[in-house]
Design a protein around this motif. Structure first.
Motif: not given
Length: 497
Positions: A328, A332, A387, A392, A395, A415
């Motif tokens: 992940r 990203l 994202a 996703v 953050r 995360g």
């Protein structure tokens, strides 16, 4: 936009070459290629082209290997057969008819190829000059569109390149891996194997010792370090590599290397090319404190320091962190870099105003209006786009204040992978592509940007609200090379996933 051969780019090339290590699985192949170039008959043909075109014979050999697989039956332009003019791009060359008979000689074709690409007019044949000339010869597609990928034309088969390749004109695959030895990788082998090449490039390699370096220091029954004179110096807390400024620690390493039969010359306190070679020589013969052969990277980290100075020189805290970037985070990171690359050359309107259509879009993503500093907003905007595309959460804290973002990032429960300045100094490899760097500047201000690549502690970054000099009050989005992982102003780094 033309790629300028400026001091920043020269430093990048020099640092990459100084830290270059041939991939272990490719060492034998690279050695064979270098040996073929150095065969007297081949060496003479390259020298003949140097006499005609003024391009160093070993540079001609590098191009010959890449463009024609070292075949003297093929055009240097592109590898087409010498029995006719070139068919593939560049087609129809040489324009003049063969000097004798129906086929071109390799030498006349090679001179024509070098003139066609104006290499016969280039005069800077230093390591940076060679790297620039050859990257320009092949094209700046990687540098312009995928700067996190070092051109495989230069760096394939070395630690500077992992994957990513144009598989057709304009078609880039992030997973394709070059199967051809890069020019600078092959040049590093020629520097090691041919004293003439090393001398022409200004390198003085360490002399081979009369005897093999002594065994790695060990511990006696009373716990004292054997084979280390006096109280051993402690690991300085930072990896030592080309460009490091820890003069006292570097001088101790240079002195110890001389004692261990791998002298880099008179101790200077500068991590120069002879020191880099000497460290590699020592690493090739030594093991760490657990008996595992050292990685031959020319960098003095805790393991190499311990091998040099013994176990009492390493505190227990200096254990190299081990981690694996999760899928992940990697996905990203790749998406963020691609978006950020697309924003390079965005400028404020008017310059110096912190305004403009795209700048205000960045600021809007964190709830701010035009006129505010926007480096952190640029980072947030890039991550929001990436994202969203991946489905996703974003953050990255929605704030335009760098120090606030850094503080809030440290409080995120999951995360996020945070690397403090101290951790990065211990192990620069923890800083990976796609991370956000946070700088703390005077007056409570800060600056932030996106890491596009990390090569031996030297960063390629994409930054907003900056300029070529790295200012936090610049006029646009720029790609920069030259920030160091260990910059004294670094607050830390964060990866989001």
């Amino acid at each position: 936009m033309a790629v300028a051969f400026d001091s920043r780019l020269q430093e990048e090339y020099a640092a990459l070459f100084a830290g270059l290590v041939v991939s272990p699985s490719r060492r034998e192949e690279v050695g064979r290629l270098a040996a073929r170039i150095l065969l007297p008959a081949n060496r003479a043909r390259y020298a003949a082209v140097e006499a005609a075109a003024g391009v160093p014979w070993f540079v001609v050999a590098l191009i010959h290997n890449l463009e024609a697989s070292g075949s003297f039956r093929s055009h240097l332009h592109n590898g087409d057969l010498l029995t006719a003019r070139t068919v593939r791009v560049p087609a129809g060359l040489p324009k003049a008819a063969p000097a004798q008979g129906d086929a071109y000689s390799w030498e006349e074709s090679a001179a024509d190829a070098l003139a066609f690409d104006r290499l016969d007019q280039w005069t800077d044949w230093t390591v940076p000059g060679i790297a620039f000339a050859l990257e320009r010869y092949n094209g700046f597609g990687y540098r312009r569109r995928y700067p996190h990928v070092k051109s495989p034309y230069l760096w394939s088969f070395s630690n500077a390149y992992t994957r990513g390749k144009f598989i057709a004109d304009g078609v880039f695959s992030p997973d394709a891996v070059s199967q051809q030895c890069g020019a600078m990788t092959l040049l590093s082998a020629l520097v090691e194997d041919a004293p003439e090449v090393a001398a022409r490039l200004g390198f003085t390699q360490p002399d081979a010792p009369d005897e093999v370096a002594r065994p790695t220091p060990h511990v006696a029954d009373d716990g004292s370090a054997v084979d280390v004179p006096g109280d051993p110096p402690r690991f300085p807390g930072k990896y030592l590599l080309p460009g490091s400024r820890e003069k006292a620690a570097i001088r101790k390493v240079q002195e110890r290397l001389a004692q261990m039969g791998a002298s880099p010359g008179a101790p200077s306190g500068a991590f120069d090319t002879p020191t880099h070679f000497a460290v590699q020589l020592f690493q090739s013969r030594a093991a760490d404190l657990e008996g595992v052969p050292l990685e031959i990277d020319g960098i003095v980290g805790p393991k190499t320091w311990g091998a040099l100075f013994g176990p009492l020189s390493i505190d227990s805290e200096w254990v190299k962190p081990s981690f694996r970037v999760g899928k992940r985070e990697a996905d990203l990171a790749s998406a963020v870099i691609e978006i950020a690359e697309g924003e390079i050359d965005v400028r404020e309107v008017p310059p110096g105003s912190n305004r403009g259509p795209q700048v205000e879009a960045y600021l809007s993503s964190v709830g701010l209006k035009g006129g505010n500093p926007w480096c952190m907003a640029f980072v947030h905007w890039c991550f929001a786009g990436a994202a969203g595309a991946l489905g996703v959460p974003n953050r990255v804290p929605a704030t335009g204040h760098v120090r606030t973002s850094w503080q809030q990032t440290g409080k995120i429960a999951s995360g996020v992978r945070v690397v403090t300045a101290q951790e990065a100094a211990r192990d620069p490899s923890l800083v990976t592509a796609g991370m956000v760097f946070f700088l703390g500047l005077d007056g409570g201000t800060g600056h932030a940007g996106i890491v596009a690549a990390n090569v031996n502690g030297l960063l390629s970054t994409i930054e907003g609200n900056t300029n070529d000099g790295g200012s936090r009050e610049g006029i646009g989005v720029f790609r920069r090379v030259g920030r160091k992982v260990t910059d004294a102003k670094v607050l830390g780094y964060a990866a989001f996933g």
